[in-house]
Structure formats: structure tokens, C-alpha cells
Design a protein around this motif. Structure first.
Motif, PDB file in Angstrom:
ATOM      1  N   PRO A 142       0.762  -1.145  -0.090  1.00  0.00           N
ATOM      2  CA  PRO A 142       0.111  -0.042  -0.155  1.00  0.00           C
ATOM      3  C   PRO A 142       0.837   1.400   0.277  1.00  0.00           C
ATOM      4  CG  PRO A 142      -1.072  -1.705   1.552  1.00  0.00           C
ATOM      5  CD  PRO A 142       0.454  -2.444   1.270  1.00  0.00           C
ATOM      6  N   LEU A 143       2.062   1.157   0.402  1.00  0.00           N
ATOM      7  CA  LEU A 143       2.839   2.448   0.658  1.00  0.00           C
ATOM      8  C   LEU A 143       3.165   2.764  -0.797  1.00  0.00           C
ATOM      9  CD1 LEU A 143       5.576   2.025   3.395  1.00  0.00           C
ATOM     10  CD2 LEU A 143       3.490   3.752   3.243  1.00  0.00           C
ATOM     11  N   ALA A 144       3.319   2.042  -1.814  1.00  0.00           N
ATOM     12  CA  ALA A 144       3.642   2.488  -3.144  1.00  0.00           C
ATOM     13  C   ALA A 144       2.393   3.152  -3.628  1.00  0.00           C
ATOM     14  CB  ALA A 144       4.048   1.361  -3.970  1.00  0.00           C
ATOM     15  N   ARG A 145       1.076   2.743  -3.398  1.00  0.00           N
ATOM     16  CA  ARG A 145      -0.099   3.311  -3.766  1.00  0.00           C
ATOM     17  C   ARG A 145      -0.252   4.615  -3.187  1.00  0.00           C
ATOM     18  NH1 ARG A 145      -1.283  -2.375  -2.769  1.00  0.00           N
ATOM     19  NH2 ARG A 145      -1.315  -3.334  -4.895  1.00  0.00           N
ATOM     20  N   LEU A 146       0.149   4.840  -2.182  1.00  0.00           N
ATOM     21  CA  LEU A 146      -0.127   6.059  -1.184  1.00  0.00           C
ATOM     22  C   LEU A 146       0.715   7.098  -1.975  1.00  0.00           C
ATOM     23  CD1 LEU A 146      -0.107   4.731   2.513  1.00  0.00           C
ATOM     24  CD2 LEU A 146      -2.034   5.811   1.100  1.00  0.00           C
ATOM     25  N   TYR A 147       2.210   6.648  -2.358  1.00  0.00           N
ATOM     26  CA  TYR A 147       2.972   7.381  -3.053  1.00  0.00           C
ATOM     27  C   TYR A 147       2.394   7.982  -4.522  1.00  0.00           C
ATOM     28  CZ  TYR A 147       7.377   9.232  -5.296  1.00  0.00           C
ATOM     29  OH  TYR A 147       8.524   9.979  -5.767  1.00  0.00           O
ATOM     30  N   ALA A 148       1.682   6.933  -5.075  1.00  0.00           N
ATOM     31  CA  ALA A 148       1.208   7.311  -6.240  1.00  0.00           C
ATOM     32  C   ALA A 148       0.114   8.247  -6.375  1.00  0.00           C
ATOM     33  CB  ALA A 148       0.621   5.854  -6.993  1.00  0.00           C
TER      34      ALA A 148
ATOM     35  N   SER B  96       1.950  18.313  16.268  1.00  0.00           N
ATOM     36  CA  SER B  96       1.720  17.253  15.047  1.00  0.00           C
ATOM     37  C   SER B  96       2.293  17.976  14.004  1.00  0.00           C
ATOM     38  CB  SER B  96       0.215  17.248  15.059  1.00  0.00           C
ATOM     39  OG  SER B  96      -0.454  16.730  16.028  1.00  0.00           O
ATOM     40  N   ARG B  97       2.774  16.847  12.670  1.00  0.00           N
ATOM     41  CA  ARG B  97       3.216  17.348  11.421  1.00  0.00           C
ATOM     42  C   ARG B  97       2.276  16.767  10.461  1.00  0.00           C
ATOM     43  NH1 ARG B  97       7.529  15.839  14.719  1.00  0.00           N
ATOM     44  NH2 ARG B  97       9.330  17.507  14.745  1.00  0.00           N
ATOM     45  N   LEU B  98       2.160  17.469   9.561  1.00  0.00           N
ATOM     46  CA  LEU B  98       1.582  17.139   8.327  1.00  0.00           C
ATOM     47  C   LEU B  98       2.566  17.016   7.109  1.00  0.00           C
ATOM     48  CD1 LEU B  98      -1.392  16.155   7.070  1.00  0.00           C
ATOM     49  CD2 LEU B  98      -1.459  18.324   6.122  1.00  0.00           C
ATOM     50  N   VAL B  99       2.643  15.914   6.309  1.00  0.00           N
ATOM     51  CA  VAL B  99       4.025  15.866   5.759  1.00  0.00           C
ATOM     52  C   VAL B  99       3.589  15.134   4.291  1.00  0.00           C
ATOM     53  CG1 VAL B  99       6.090  14.455   5.331  1.00  0.00           C
ATOM     54  CG2 VAL B  99       5.283  14.994   7.737  1.00  0.00           C
ATOM     55  N   ARG B 100       4.060  15.733   3.230  1.00  0.00           N
ATOM     56  CA  ARG B 100       3.862  15.397   1.946  1.00  0.00           C
ATOM     57  C   ARG B 100       4.459  13.938   1.761  1.00  0.00           C
ATOM     58  NH1 ARG B 100       3.814  18.661  -3.705  1.00  0.00           N
ATOM     59  NH2 ARG B 100       3.071  16.758  -4.957  1.00  0.00           N
ATOM     60  N   LEU B 101       3.910  12.869   1.549  1.00  0.00           N
ATOM     61  CA  LEU B 101       4.487  11.554   1.511  1.00  0.00           C
ATOM     62  C   LEU B 101       5.549  11.376   0.301  1.00  0.00           C
ATOM     63  CD1 LEU B 101       2.830   8.246   2.175  1.00  0.00           C
ATOM     64  CD2 LEU B 101       4.334   8.291   0.302  1.00  0.00           C
ATOM     65  N   THR B 102       5.403  11.923  -0.715  1.00  0.00           N
ATOM     66  CA  THR B 102       6.265  11.786  -1.955  1.00  0.00           C
ATOM     67  C   THR B 102       7.695  12.616  -1.541  1.00  0.00           C
ATOM     68  OG1 THR B 102       5.175  13.814  -2.827  1.00  0.00           O
ATOM     69  CG2 THR B 102       4.555  11.497  -3.871  1.00  0.00           C
ATOM     70  N   ALA B 103       7.502  13.744  -1.172  1.00  0.00           N
ATOM     71  CA  ALA B 103       8.597  14.313  -0.695  1.00  0.00           C
ATOM     72  C   ALA B 103       9.416  13.559   0.244  1.00  0.00           C
ATOM     73  CB  ALA B 103       8.160  15.944  -0.116  1.00  0.00           C
ATOM     74  N   ALA B 104       8.811  12.981   1.383  1.00  0.00           N
ATOM     75  CA  ALA B 104       9.521  12.476   2.477  1.00  0.00           C
ATOM     76  C   ALA B 104      10.121  11.241   1.869  1.00  0.00           C
ATOM     77  CB  ALA B 104       8.312  11.937   3.586  1.00  0.00           C
ATOM     78  N   VAL B 105       9.497  10.602   0.939  1.00  0.00           N
ATOM     79  CA  VAL B 105      10.004   9.108   0.354  1.00  0.00           C
ATOM     80  C   VAL B 105      11.294   9.542  -0.478  1.00  0.00           C
ATOM     81  CG1 VAL B 105       9.683   7.055  -1.024  1.00  0.00           C
ATOM     82  CG2 VAL B 105       8.098   7.917   0.653  1.00  0.00           C
TER      83      VAL B 105
END
Length: 280
Positions: free
Chosen positions: A157-163, A247-256
Motif C-alpha cells: 500500500p505504501l507505493a499506492r499512497l505514493y502514487a 503534530s506534523r502534516l507531511v507530503r509523502l512523496t517528498a518524504a520518500v
């Protein structure tokens, strides 16, 4: 003693989530410490409702639902048998229940993740060690097809979350809990691999299953997260309060993307565990 007027309402929490940047209609991967949030009127169920209100009916919540309790190659198992005799270790292994997608609890990920998993309509991916649970219109798509020999990589699912350009909410937790960094471990140059074992059910029978996957290591995620946050110039990380929780809100693509480069630069080869190493 906390009075009724001191309790956090779902509406107030939803407002704070929106102020932090949680998007209606988006996909949100949540890691949460309810203790950090403070006293919530209605407890963890209210927090789940606030998250669903913040993402709206078109949005989807995702949580990790990991189950290290049914493995003898997990750090949790090694801690639990430290100092035991061989006979006692075998007794622990014999008592391990097999993974069941519908019923196996995930106590190590906290109360909020369990509340999401147990919510009617939630979907759960099928990996016997590192499943994810999700609520919302995209839940089934995000959790389907989680390959049993891929914890957090391209068949997870992480790859789908990235997409789908998901966001990560670190609700009172730090970057050391940021599961998305594991996807970057698959995207480094020649990631090290190892063997894993866990208890599953096959044709109605309990059995041990062994498989090979990337050698996961979250011991440097806190340092990785600090460097990512310090280097951010694009607003990929936003910080603010939700209840009493920083708390933090993070853009997943940038983090990865940042993590893949950081890991390539900062990690040195670790000595393999002789029992689990993949040998040529």
C-alpha cells in the motif's frame, strides 16, 4: 481532574486538523499517540470521527496494522525471549497465533490505528506482518494486492499512497514512527535483504512461512526526519497543534524521495544476522 468543559470535542479537533492542512478528499496516512492529544470527549472513537470529518466523505484514512507478534524474526520476539531457555523459546513459538486478516489485532501501533481497523467498512491488506487498514472510498484499492513477500515496497500500500500523493499525519508522534520512510529503503541502491518467518494459515492449517525481503531498519528514522524537516523549503512539512499534541502534516512523496537519497548517503552496510542473512 479534567472537567467536561476541558474535554476536546470532535468538531474542535477537525478544525485543528484542517488548520494544519489536512485536505478534504485526500488520502491520509496516520500515526498517532492518543496520550499526546489529551482528553478527548468520547475518546479514540471521537478522534477517528474527527479525522473522517477533516478528510470528508471523499477522503480516505490509512493506518499501519502491523503484527510482529506472530514472527520469530521480529525485534519484538527477540525481546520477549531474551534470557529464556531453548525450551521456553519453543513454547513461545508454539503459542504464536497465525495471522488472520479479519481478526488479528495490531496492539503495537496504538489505540487509534486499532479503532480504524475495527470500524465497520474498514479494509485491511493481507500481509501477515505489515498490513495496513483503511477507511474511505479508496480503501479497497489501496489495500488490495499487498504481496506477502513485500513488506513496504512497490507491491505494498505504501507505493499506492505514493502514487496518489497522500499526506502523512504524525499526530503527537515523531519521524521515528514514519512508516513511509520504509518505502525509500526499497528505492536505494542495492538494498540489503534478509529472511523473515511468521505463522500463517494455509488450507486451514497453522504453519510457519519463510520468505525473503528487504532488511528493514528504522533506527535512524528520527535523524532522517530531522534532516528532512530542516531542509524543507517547499512546505512539504507543516507543524501545529492537534489537541495538546505537537503534530506534523507531511507530503509523502517528498518524504520518500528525500529519504531515498539520505539513506544512500548516510547508511553503511550493517553486519548481517547470521541466522537470517541471504548468502550467495
Amino acid at each position: 481532574m479534567t472537567g467536561v468543559s476541558d474535554l476536546l470535542s470532535g468538531e474542535r479537533l477537525a478544525v485543528q486538523l484542517s488548520e494544519l492542512g489536512v485536505r478534504r478528499g485526500g488520502v491520509l496516512l496516520v500515526h498517532a499517540s492518543m496520550r499526546s492529544v489529551g482528553a478527548v470527549d468520547g475518546g479514540v472513537r471521537t478522534m477517528v470521527d474527527a479525522l473522517r470529518l477533516a478528510v470528508g466523505p471523499e477522503g480516505t484514512l490509512v493506518v499501519p496494522a502491523i503484527t510482529p507478534e506472530n514472527s520469530d524474526t521480529s525485534p519484538a520476539y527477540r525481546r520477549s525471549v531474551h534470557g529464556l531457555t531453548d525450551e521456553a523459546r519453543e513454547a513461545v513459538r508454539a503459542a504464536m497465533p497465525p495471522f488472520d486478516r479479519a481478526t488479528t489485532p495490531a496492539p503495537s501501533v496504538g489505540r487509534l490505528a486499532e479503532a480504524v481497523r475495527l470500524t465497520p467498512g474498514a479494509e485491511r491488506s493481507g500481509h501477515p506482518q505489515t498490513s495496513f487498514a483503511a477507511l474511505g472510498p479508496a480503501a479497497r484499492t489501496l489495500t488490495a494486492g499487498h504481496s506477502p513477500d513485500c513488506h513496504y515496497g512497490e507491491a505494498s500500500p505504501l507505493a499506492r499512497l505514493y502514487a496518489c500523493d497522500a499526506r502523512i499525519l504524525l499526530l503527537g508522534t515523531g519521524f521515528d514512527t514514519c512508516t513511509a520512510f520504509h518505502l525509500a529503503e526499497y528505492r536505494v541502491t542495492r538494498p540489503p535483504r534478509r529472511r523473515y518467518r511468521c505463522v500463517v494459515t494455509a488450507q486451514g492449517l497453522r504453519r510457519w512461512w519463510e520468505y525473503e525481503d528487504v532488511d528493514l531498519d528504522d533506527s535512524d528514522f528520527a535523524a532522517l526526519g530531522r534532516d528532512f524537516e530542516r531542509s524543507d523549503t517547499t512546505g512539504a512539512v507543516r507543524a501545529g497543534p492537534v489537541g495538546a499534541a505537537h503534530s506534523r502534516l507531511v507530503r509523502l512523496t517528498a518524504a520518500v524521495d528525500f529519504a531515498a537519497g539520505w539513506l544512500d548517503e548516510h547508511r553503511v552496510a550493517r553486519p548481517a544476522d547470521p541466522a537470517e542473512a541471504i548468502r550467495p
